[in-house]
Write a protein that holds these residues in place. Structure first.
Motif, PDB file in Angstrom:
ATOM      1  N   GLY A  39       9.393  11.347  -1.262  1.00 51.35           N
ATOM      2  CA  GLY A  39       8.872  12.741  -1.319  1.00 51.35           C
ATOM      3  C   GLY A  39       9.171  13.342  -2.377  1.00 51.35           C
ATOM      4  N   ALA A  40       8.254  14.252  -2.933  1.00 49.86           N
ATOM      5  CA  ALA A  40       8.769  15.229  -4.245  1.00 49.86           C
ATOM      6  C   ALA A  40       8.541  16.649  -3.839  1.00 49.86           C
ATOM      7  CB  ALA A  40       7.950  14.578  -5.573  1.00 49.86           C
ATOM      8  N   TYR A  41       9.180  17.397  -4.433  1.00 50.23           N
ATOM      9  CA  TYR A  41       9.278  18.975  -4.359  1.00 50.23           C
ATOM     10  C   TYR A  41       9.268  19.700  -5.348  1.00 50.23           C
ATOM     11  CZ  TYR A  41      10.047  16.399   0.276  1.00 50.23           C
ATOM     12  OH  TYR A  41      10.000  15.513   1.354  1.00 50.23           O
ATOM     13  N   ASP A  42       8.449  20.704  -5.395  1.00 49.88           N
ATOM     14  CA  ASP A  42       8.282  21.654  -6.790  1.00 49.88           C
ATOM     15  C   ASP A  42       8.549  23.230  -6.177  1.00 49.88           C
ATOM     16  OD1 ASP A  42       7.831  23.172  -8.762  1.00 49.88           O
ATOM     17  OD2 ASP A  42       5.890  21.949  -9.520  1.00 49.88           O
ATOM     18  N   LEU A  43       9.486  23.729  -6.503  1.00 45.20           N
ATOM     19  CA  LEU A  43       9.653  25.080  -5.815  1.00 45.20           C
ATOM     20  C   LEU A  43       8.788  26.236  -6.491  1.00 45.20           C
ATOM     21  CD1 LEU A  43      13.622  25.508  -5.801  1.00 45.20           C
ATOM     22  CD2 LEU A  43      12.073  24.634  -3.977  1.00 45.20           C
ATOM     23  N   THR A  44       8.102  25.816  -7.526  1.00 46.94           N
ATOM     24  CA  THR A  44       7.154  26.767  -8.088  1.00 46.94           C
ATOM     25  C   THR A  44       5.758  26.716  -7.472  1.00 46.94           C
ATOM     26  OG1 THR A  44       6.465  25.283  -9.800  1.00 46.94           O
ATOM     27  CG2 THR A  44       8.154  26.689 -10.374  1.00 46.94           C
ATOM     28  N   VAL A 101       4.790  18.238  -2.722  1.00 44.78           N
ATOM     29  CA  VAL A 101       3.775  18.057  -3.598  1.00 44.78           C
ATOM     30  C   VAL A 101       3.250  16.655  -3.549  1.00 44.78           C
ATOM     31  CG1 VAL A 101       4.241  19.948  -5.108  1.00 44.78           C
ATOM     32  CG2 VAL A 101       5.219  17.573  -5.578  1.00 44.78           C
ATOM     33  N   CYS A 102       2.177  16.166  -4.217  1.00 46.70           N
ATOM     34  CA  CYS A 102       2.093  14.822  -4.310  1.00 46.70           C
ATOM     35  C   CYS A 102       2.861  14.016  -5.313  1.00 46.70           C
ATOM     36  CB  CYS A 102       0.364  14.635  -4.699  1.00 46.70           C
ATOM     37  SG  CYS A 102       0.082  12.847  -5.005  1.00 46.70           S
ATOM     38  N   PRO A 103       3.684  13.266  -4.864  1.00 46.70           N
ATOM     39  CA  PRO A 103       4.706  12.886  -5.899  1.00 46.70           C
ATOM     40  C   PRO A 103       4.100  12.073  -7.102  1.00 46.70           C
ATOM     41  CG  PRO A 103       5.233  11.980  -3.680  1.00 46.70           C
ATOM     42  CD  PRO A 103       3.940  12.657  -3.522  1.00 46.70           C
ATOM     43  N   SER A 151       0.891  -1.238  -0.110  1.00 46.56           N
ATOM     44  CA  SER A 151       0.060  -0.015  -0.004  1.00 46.56           C
ATOM     45  C   SER A 151       1.037   1.220   0.113  1.00 46.56           C
ATOM     46  CB  SER A 151      -0.768   0.108   1.306  1.00 46.56           C
ATOM     47  OG  SER A 151      -0.259   0.206   2.552  1.00 46.56           O
ATOM     48  N   ILE A 152       0.232   2.441  -0.571  1.00 44.28           N
ATOM     49  CA  ILE A 152       0.915   3.530  -0.454  1.00 44.28           C
ATOM     50  C   ILE A 152       0.045   4.577   0.237  1.00 44.28           C
ATOM     51  CG2 ILE A 152       1.715   5.723  -1.901  1.00 44.28           C
ATOM     52  CD1 ILE A 152       2.077   3.525  -4.119  1.00 44.28           C
ATOM     53  N   VAL A 153       0.658   5.310   1.357  1.00 43.50           N
ATOM     54  CA  VAL A 153      -0.091   6.216   2.206  1.00 43.50           C
ATOM     55  C   VAL A 153       0.325   7.780   1.653  1.00 43.50           C
ATOM     56  CG1 VAL A 153      -0.558   7.288   4.482  1.00 43.50           C
ATOM     57  CG2 VAL A 153      -0.390   4.798   4.099  1.00 43.50           C
ATOM     58  N   PRO A 154      -0.310   8.721   1.041  1.00 50.01           N
ATOM     59  CA  PRO A 154       0.087   9.850   0.275  1.00 50.01           C
ATOM     60  C   PRO A 154       0.706  10.852   1.406  1.00 50.01           C
ATOM     61  CG  PRO A 154      -2.145   9.376  -0.184  1.00 50.01           C
ATOM     62  CD  PRO A 154      -1.948   8.289   1.087  1.00 50.01           C
ATOM     63  N   THR A 155       1.302  11.729   0.753  1.00 51.50           N
ATOM     64  CA  THR A 155       1.807  12.951   1.381  1.00 51.50           C
ATOM     65  C   THR A 155       0.952  13.548   2.486  1.00 51.50           C
ATOM     66  OG1 THR A 155       3.390  13.205  -0.046  1.00 51.50           O
ATOM     67  CG2 THR A 155       3.355  15.171   1.234  1.00 51.50           C
ATOM     68  N   GLY A 203     -10.605   6.009  -4.202  1.00 49.33           N
ATOM     69  CA  GLY A 203     -11.069   7.528  -3.905  1.00 49.33           C
ATOM     70  C   GLY A 203     -10.161   8.205  -2.882  1.00 49.33           C
ATOM     71  N   ILE A 204      -8.869   7.710  -2.589  1.00 44.21           N
ATOM     72  CA  ILE A 204      -8.263   8.198  -1.837  1.00 44.21           C
ATOM     73  C   ILE A 204      -7.496   9.505  -2.226  1.00 44.21           C
ATOM     74  CG2 ILE A 204      -5.816   8.221  -0.344  1.00 44.21           C
ATOM     75  CD1 ILE A 204      -8.471   6.716   0.594  1.00 44.21           C
ATOM     76  N   GLU A 205      -7.564  10.747  -1.694  1.00 41.28           N
ATOM     77  CA  GLU A 205      -6.932  11.965  -2.125  1.00 41.28           C
ATOM     78  C   GLU A 205      -5.566  12.000  -2.236  1.00 41.28           C
ATOM     79  OE1 GLU A 205      -7.411  16.861  -1.825  1.00 41.28           O
ATOM     80  OE2 GLU A 205      -8.388  15.400  -0.649  1.00 41.28           O
ATOM     81  N   CYS A 206      -4.817  12.187  -3.136  1.00 42.08           N
ATOM     82  CA  CYS A 206      -3.302  12.428  -2.890  1.00 42.08           C
ATOM     83  C   CYS A 206      -3.032  14.049  -2.260  1.00 42.08           C
ATOM     84  CB  CYS A 206      -2.544  12.438  -4.242  1.00 42.08           C
ATOM     85  SG  CYS A 206      -0.719  12.106  -4.086  1.00 42.08           S
ATOM     86  N   THR A 207      -2.784  14.093  -1.049  1.00 39.74           N
ATOM     87  CA  THR A 207      -2.699  15.456  -0.430  1.00 39.74           C
ATOM     88  C   THR A 207      -1.336  15.722  -0.409  1.00 39.74           C
ATOM     89  OG1 THR A 207      -2.363  14.116   1.703  1.00 39.74           O
ATOM     90  CG2 THR A 207      -4.867  15.113   1.021  1.00 39.74           C
ATOM     91  N   THR A 208      -0.889  17.113   0.248  1.00 41.09           N
ATOM     92  CA  THR A 208       0.275  17.712   0.413  1.00 41.09           C
ATOM     93  C   THR A 208       0.460  18.017   2.033  1.00 41.09           C
ATOM     94  OG1 THR A 208      -0.509  20.023   0.175  1.00 41.09           O
ATOM     95  CG2 THR A 208      -0.154  18.726  -1.948  1.00 41.09           C
TER      96      THR A 208
END
Length: 556
Positions: A389-394, A417-419, A266-270, A445-450
């Motif tokens: 984790g993933a990161y977007d400076l914009t 961000v949501c990777p 399983s994957i649990v979102p950010t 239906g799981i939302e990929c959050t930040t």
């Protein structure tokens, strides 16, 4: 507690009080407040701040609020600068304020310095003057009453506001009129925090810094001196704040899977509340083996990228693990944590001895191709869960108290961000299909959050144990996990409350007081000061009927 303030130019004083009045009357806040309105963002319903434009501020010479702000509504009464209900009863809340900037503004009008915190019925207010004796003396003067009753008839100030939605902070190409255009301030130095923050957004850095030039205090954009030097000369930086020597491309996406998905349960979102913080990364849970242990899975580079920093550290369960950061472009980065073994070319630049903490060190730039092996992992402590984790400076996440994150340089939280949204198809859909719970149940239906989990006026989000805005991790984090679990973390072990339990309540709807119970442990929560302060007590047995006297106060 007594605070103090560096005094700016005398010409700013009277207008500061007028701005405090105008902000309350217009039901808007300076950027330090981050109160209203609520808007929809990647993390659900979250606060959308209002920020006073630099143009409006420079035109009116507003004195900045230099300390953490509290909201402008208390549970008992609406507080404004004005005549107290009973002119000689100076202990009434009407003589105190719920923002430090209002207290500071009055202090400067009265000729004293700083501010002091006052507790009334368990609620914290702010009073002008750091020195109690000076405050007592000033109350008897005519200047005090004139300050409380300013004549504003000839100066109807109406600040201009710019609503900012999550992920849409001003771009580096935006232009803005600042004090520097109309005054003799040194270049890149400003008279207000708001102007410095606005220019920081233009420069694509975060935060601001107090600086002194020829004996006068100013505000400068960028919290990091190194980043400021790079940014002012037009140079790009990466997530770590170091000069970027690779391609600048905010549209870059991931083209390879991070691991063998057949080995992932399983994957649990950010954005999960855990360990007292809102986590700026997702969790991947390895499959269990027949003997109950977790499988060892490979870890791959998700894009053509450059290794930038690595940590090798010991854990509390006697394992040694790696934390690794990569830059894809100047704007896009990713990380893996709890890696058990690393590829030889990473091992060659990694510390040889594990340290007591996971602070990373910069490495020589080492290139990786998408899909190239980085290492292997059995998860944190060998228990199967590891971080991606993933990161977007914009992209800029919004928080209840944005200034705390900017001043504290919480770059990962600000730009997480949501990777999985950064993967090309069909990879994105393959990983979304694995979204689920920490106990390895897959859910649709799981939302990929930040990290954007704060809800103003409610319990949801991160809470800190001090008004000091310098860097510190939050101590309490509260929110929902996939599977409709309410999670309270940071109070001993993390507590998860299933929806079937009688005290279950979505923390984004907890706006007054509530008592959660899990396994005979209870947690009484009360939201105070317009949602910017929370009282919390926990114990064993049955929930109390009201907030116990020994509550601990936490702040946004």
């Amino acid at each position: 507690m007594v605070g103090s303030l560096n005094i700016r130019t005398g010409a700013l004083l009277v207008m500061a009080a007028l701005v405090s009045l105008a902000f309350i009357a217009c039901d808007t806040q300076q950027i330090q407040y981050y109160l209203k309105p609520t808007i929809e963002g990647p993390g659900g319903s979250v606060p959308g701040p209002t920020v006073v434009s630099a143009t409006a501020l420079s035109q009116h010479n507003v004195l900045p609020a230099q300390t953490q702000e509290e909201p402008s509504d208390s549970p008992a009464t609406e507080l404004v600068i004005g005549t107290p209900a009973e002119a000689h009863d100076l202990d009434k809340p009407e003589t105190y304020f719920v923002t430090q900037s209002e207290a500071v503004a009055l202090a400067e009008i009265l000729g004293c310095t700083g501010w002091a915190t006052i507790r009334i019925d368990g609620v914290t207010y702010f009073r002008a003057c750091a020195d109690d004796e000076v405050w007592d003396q000033l109350q008897l003067t005519s200047e005090y009453w004139l300050a409380l009753n300013p004549d504003t008839s000839g100066n109807p100030f109406q600040p201009t506001v710019i609503p900012i939605t999550p992920g849409s902070m001003p771009s580096p190409q935006a232009t803005v009129t600042t004090t520097a255009n109309t005054s003799p301030f040194p270049q890149h130095y400003y008279g207000t925090v708001d102007e410095a923050i606005t220019v920081a957004s233009e420069l694509a850095c975060s935060g601001w810094t107090d600086v002194t030039h020829e004996g006068t205090g100013y505000f400068r954009p960028c919290g990091s001196d190194e980043e400021f030097e790079i940014r002012k000369n037009g140079g790009p930086v990466t997530l770590s704040g170091t000069p970027c020597n690779i391609t600048s491309d905010p549209t870059a996406r991931f083209s390879a899977l991070p691991t063998d998905l057949s080995q992932i349960a399983s994957i649990v979102p950010t954005g999960a509340p855990a360990g007292g913080v809102i986590k700026p990364h997702s969790y991947l849970h390895n499959q269990n083996k027949i003997d109950g242990n977790n499988v060892r899975v490979p870890v791959y580079a998700v894009a053509d990228s450059v290794l930038t920093s690595v940590a090798y550290y010991d854990t509390i369960v006697d394992t040694s693990e790696y934390l690794i950061f990569f830059d894809v472009t100047c704007e896009i980065s990713f990380k893996f944590d709890h890696i058990s073994e690393v590829a030889p070319k990473i091992a060659a630049v990694s510390p040889k001895t594990a340290s007591a903490n996971s602070a990373t060190t910069h490495t020589d730039a080492i290139s990786f191709q998408a899909g190239e092996l980085i290492g292997y992992t059995v998860g944190a402590g060998g228990f199967g869960a590891w971080d991606f984790g993933a990161y977007d400076l914009t992209y800029t996440n919004q928080f209840a108290n944005q200034e705390r994150y900017e001043i504290g340089h919480m770059t990962q939280s600000i730009h997480a961000v949501c990777p999985y949204d950064y993967f090309e198809e069909p990879l994105k859909s393959q990983m979304y299909a694995l979204f689920g719970t920490h106990d390895q149940r897959l859910l649709s239906g799981i939302e990929c959050t930040t990290t954007e989990r704060d809800v103003i006026g409610a319990a949801s989000g991160a809470w800190f144990d001090s008004l000091d805005l310098q860097f510190s991790e939050s101590k309490i984090s509260i929110g929902m996990l996939p599977g409709d679990f309410v999670t309270l973390s940071g109070i001993g072990s993390d507590v998860r409350i299933e929806k079937s339990q009688p005290t279950w309540l979505d923390p984004s709807l907890l706006t007054t007081s509530h008592c959660y119970v899990s396994d005979r442990r209870w947690f009484y929560i009360e939201i105070q000061v317009g949602g910017m302060q929370m009282a919390l007590v926990n114990g064993t047995g049955n929930c109390p009927n009201s907030m116990p006297a020994d509550s601990i106060i936490y702040y946004r």
